[in-house]
Design a protein around this motif. Structure first.
Motif, PDB file in Angstrom:
ATOM      1  N   THR A 266       0.504  -4.638   5.800  1.00 36.60           N
ATOM      2  CA  THR A 266       0.756  -3.830   4.591  1.00 36.60           C
ATOM      3  C   THR A 266      -0.120  -4.373   3.611  1.00 36.60           C
ATOM      4  OG1 THR A 266       2.876  -3.298   5.341  1.00 36.60           O
ATOM      5  CG2 THR A 266       2.276  -2.717   3.357  1.00 36.60           C
ATOM      6  N   TRP A 267      -0.072  -5.599   3.491  1.00 31.81           N
ATOM      7  CA  TRP A 267      -1.126  -6.414   2.397  1.00 31.81           C
ATOM      8  C   TRP A 267      -2.306  -5.886   2.648  1.00 31.81           C
ATOM      9  CZ3 TRP A 267       1.163 -12.034   3.254  1.00 31.81           C
ATOM     10  CH2 TRP A 267       2.588 -11.952   2.881  1.00 31.81           C
ATOM     11  N   GLY A 268      -2.920  -5.959   3.709  1.00 28.51           N
ATOM     12  CA  GLY A 268      -4.105  -5.678   4.513  1.00 28.51           C
ATOM     13  C   GLY A 268      -4.458  -4.104   3.903  1.00 28.51           C
ATOM     14  N   LEU A 269      -3.798  -3.324   4.223  1.00 25.89           N
ATOM     15  CA  LEU A 269      -3.855  -1.705   3.945  1.00 25.89           C
ATOM     16  C   LEU A 269      -3.969  -1.713   2.409  1.00 25.89           C
ATOM     17  CD1 LEU A 269      -1.503   0.018   6.522  1.00 25.89           C
ATOM     18  CD2 LEU A 269      -3.759  -0.187   6.711  1.00 25.89           C
ATOM     19  N   LEU A 270      -3.141  -2.097   1.630  1.00 25.94           N
ATOM     20  CA  LEU A 270      -3.243  -1.902   0.271  1.00 25.94           C
ATOM     21  C   LEU A 270      -4.395  -2.619  -0.330  1.00 25.94           C
ATOM     22  CD1 LEU A 270       0.532  -2.322  -0.468  1.00 25.94           C
ATOM     23  CD2 LEU A 270      -0.757  -0.430  -1.093  1.00 25.94           C
ATOM     24  N   GLY A 271      -4.636  -3.900   0.119  1.00 25.55           N
ATOM     25  CA  GLY A 271      -6.015  -4.727  -0.550  1.00 25.55           C
ATOM     26  C   GLY A 271      -7.163  -3.859  -0.080  1.00 25.55           C
ATOM     27  N   SER A 272      -7.312  -3.130   1.047  1.00 23.36           N
ATOM     28  CA  SER A 272      -8.401  -2.586   1.211  1.00 23.36           C
ATOM     29  C   SER A 272      -8.836  -1.176   0.466  1.00 23.36           C
ATOM     30  CB  SER A 272      -8.513  -2.335   2.821  1.00 23.36           C
ATOM     31  OG  SER A 272      -7.703  -1.390   3.352  1.00 23.36           O
ATOM     32  N   MET A 273      -7.904  -0.905  -0.304  1.00 25.27           N
ATOM     33  CA  MET A 273      -8.103   0.225  -1.017  1.00 25.27           C
ATOM     34  C   MET A 273      -8.749   0.027  -2.418  1.00 25.27           C
ATOM     35  SD  MET A 273      -4.666   2.254  -0.391  1.00 25.27           S
ATOM     36  CE  MET A 273      -4.861   3.418  -1.632  1.00 25.27           C
ATOM     37  N   GLN A 349      -1.541 -14.742  -3.922  1.00 30.78           N
ATOM     38  CA  GLN A 349      -2.800 -14.130  -3.423  1.00 30.78           C
ATOM     39  C   GLN A 349      -3.194 -12.699  -3.388  1.00 30.78           C
ATOM     40  OE1 GLN A 349      -3.473 -16.116   0.569  1.00 30.78           O
ATOM     41  NE2 GLN A 349      -1.763 -17.828  -0.227  1.00 30.78           N
ATOM     42  N   ILE A 350      -2.184 -11.926  -3.142  1.00 35.37           N
ATOM     43  CA  ILE A 350      -2.340 -10.729  -3.010  1.00 35.37           C
ATOM     44  C   ILE A 350      -2.182  -9.738  -4.190  1.00 35.37           C
ATOM     45  CG2 ILE A 350      -1.720  -8.794  -1.484  1.00 35.37           C
ATOM     46  CD1 ILE A 350      -2.566 -11.089   0.229  1.00 35.37           C
ATOM     47  N   LYS A 351      -1.090 -10.016  -4.968  1.00 44.47           N
ATOM     48  CA  LYS A 351      -0.602  -9.119  -6.163  1.00 44.47           C
ATOM     49  C   LYS A 351      -2.080  -8.749  -6.955  1.00 44.47           C
ATOM     50  CE  LYS A 351       3.205  -8.527  -9.429  1.00 44.47           C
ATOM     51  NZ  LYS A 351       4.399  -8.997  -9.740  1.00 44.47           N
TER      52      LYS A 351
END
Length: 354
Positions: A266-273, A349-351
């Motif tokens: 899910t981090w990847g899905l959100l981070g690729s937008m 790292q993600i937020k």
């Protein structure tokens, strides 16, 4: 090729529960190359009048899982296990005549590409009327009047004359509105929308999503929204289910999953937008690698070959043991990282990239 089987007999009627309940649903297809494990023990609930967004990459099992609700599978090569309850009615193993009666009446679907889903040989009015006549026993005149009414409801101008036009005479956005009118003509209890805004420009996308929300308020319809666009989910859905390799890997309310996602996928899905309010100096955070083959899915966690955090889990659990969704209720995910680790990774790292 495999022979169609049901892994259990149709269950006895149950007591009160969610409007739609999917329990341990598994779907396998027999092919010349082997067995495709399209859906693997999928479970979720949908309450009356709410919207569930199902997201994931192509091939994650989103569409197959919902087509099974409608009974739209080839019985000659399909094996289905688990349960699908529509209120007190069990759909897995139900007679084909029962499913045909439900389709278009209590359950309807908006398919991904209206140009290929609509017949080019018949007017849109005839195609909308056909569904209404079949399920409601209406006369031709009554069905035509109903078709005009539905075209008006979905915002098509001059519905009185456009009812006699053919699909190619409509724009992409208007064809999608025709599909919505056809799906809602019998006031279904459940609407399945499969990528309803694909290939539409952003203005038309917004109009279609607003239309679905308005019609849901009018009819009290429950909606399953299949998409790969988390922005669409944020705008439309109440709850979200993230699928990967045929499995549910995270689920919860839209607010919980999109604001504090817990699964690395899910981090990847959100981070690729790309986002207008994000830091333009930070690169996007794509999911590396490619989805696994469902002919031979990986052991353990299906995402572990692509996961950047598997080394934080003791031993080789990610590769050998399948993680299950955390206990029922609220925000759930299927990952061996501890909640403390997930929060530390997300905050550190993600937020800032979301």
């Amino acid at each position: 090729m495999t022979t169609a089987t049901w892994e259990r007999e149709p269950a006895a009627p149950r007591g009160p529960g969610p409007f739609l309940s999917v329990r341990d649903l598994s779907v396998q297809f027999g092919t010349e190359d082997g067995v495709v494990h399209a859906v693997d023990r999928l479970s979720y609930d949908l309450e009356k009048g709410t919207t569930l967004g199902i997201v994931g990459e192509s091939g994650s099992g989103k569409s197959v899982s919902t087509l099974t609700i409608l009974g739209l599978h080839d019985p000659a090569v399909t094996t289905i296990g688990g349960e699908i309850w529509l209120e007190d009615r069990q759909l897995v193993g139900a007679p084909r005549a029962t499913l045909e009666k439900l389709r278009g009446d209590r359950i309807a679907m908006i398919f991904q590409d209206p140009l290929t889903s609509l017949s080019p040989y018949h007017t849109v009015g005839r195609q909308i009327s056909e569904t209404y006549r079949k399920h409601k026993g209406a006369s031709k005149r009554e069905a035509r009047d109903r078709a005009i009414e539905m075209l008006r409801r979905v915002g098509i101008p001059h519905a009185q004359t456009r009812v006699d036009d053919y699909p190619h005479q409509f724009s992409g956005g208007m064809r999608q509105r025709v599909m919505i009118a056809m799906a809602l003509v019998c006031d279904p209890d459940l609407l399945i929308a499969d990528e309803p805004t694909t290939a539409l420009d952003v203005t038309v996308q917004a109009q279609i999503l607003d239309l679905l929300k308005d019609l849901q308020q009018q009819f009290g319809t429950s909606i399953i929204l299949i998409t790969h666009d988390l922005g669409v989910v944020a705008r439309t859905a109440h709850d979200v289910l993230v699928m990967y390799a045929g499995r549910a890997i995270e689920q919860g309310s839209v607010r919980e999953v999109l604001r504090e996602p817990r699964h690395p996928y899910t981090w990847g899905l959100l981070g690729s937008m790309p986002r207008l309010n994000s830091n333009v100096d930070l690169p996007l955070l794509p999911v590396r690698g490619t989805p696994p083959s469902l002919l031979n899915p990986p052991s353990g966690c299906p995402f572990h070959p692509r996961c950047d955090y598997r080394d934080l889990v003791p031993g080789d659990m990610c590769a050998t043991d399948r993680p299950e969704l955390s206990p029922a209720g609220g925000h759930r995910d299927a990952c061996y990282l501890t909640l403390a680790q997930k929060r530390e990774i997300f905050d550190g790292q993600i937020k800032e990239r979301l």
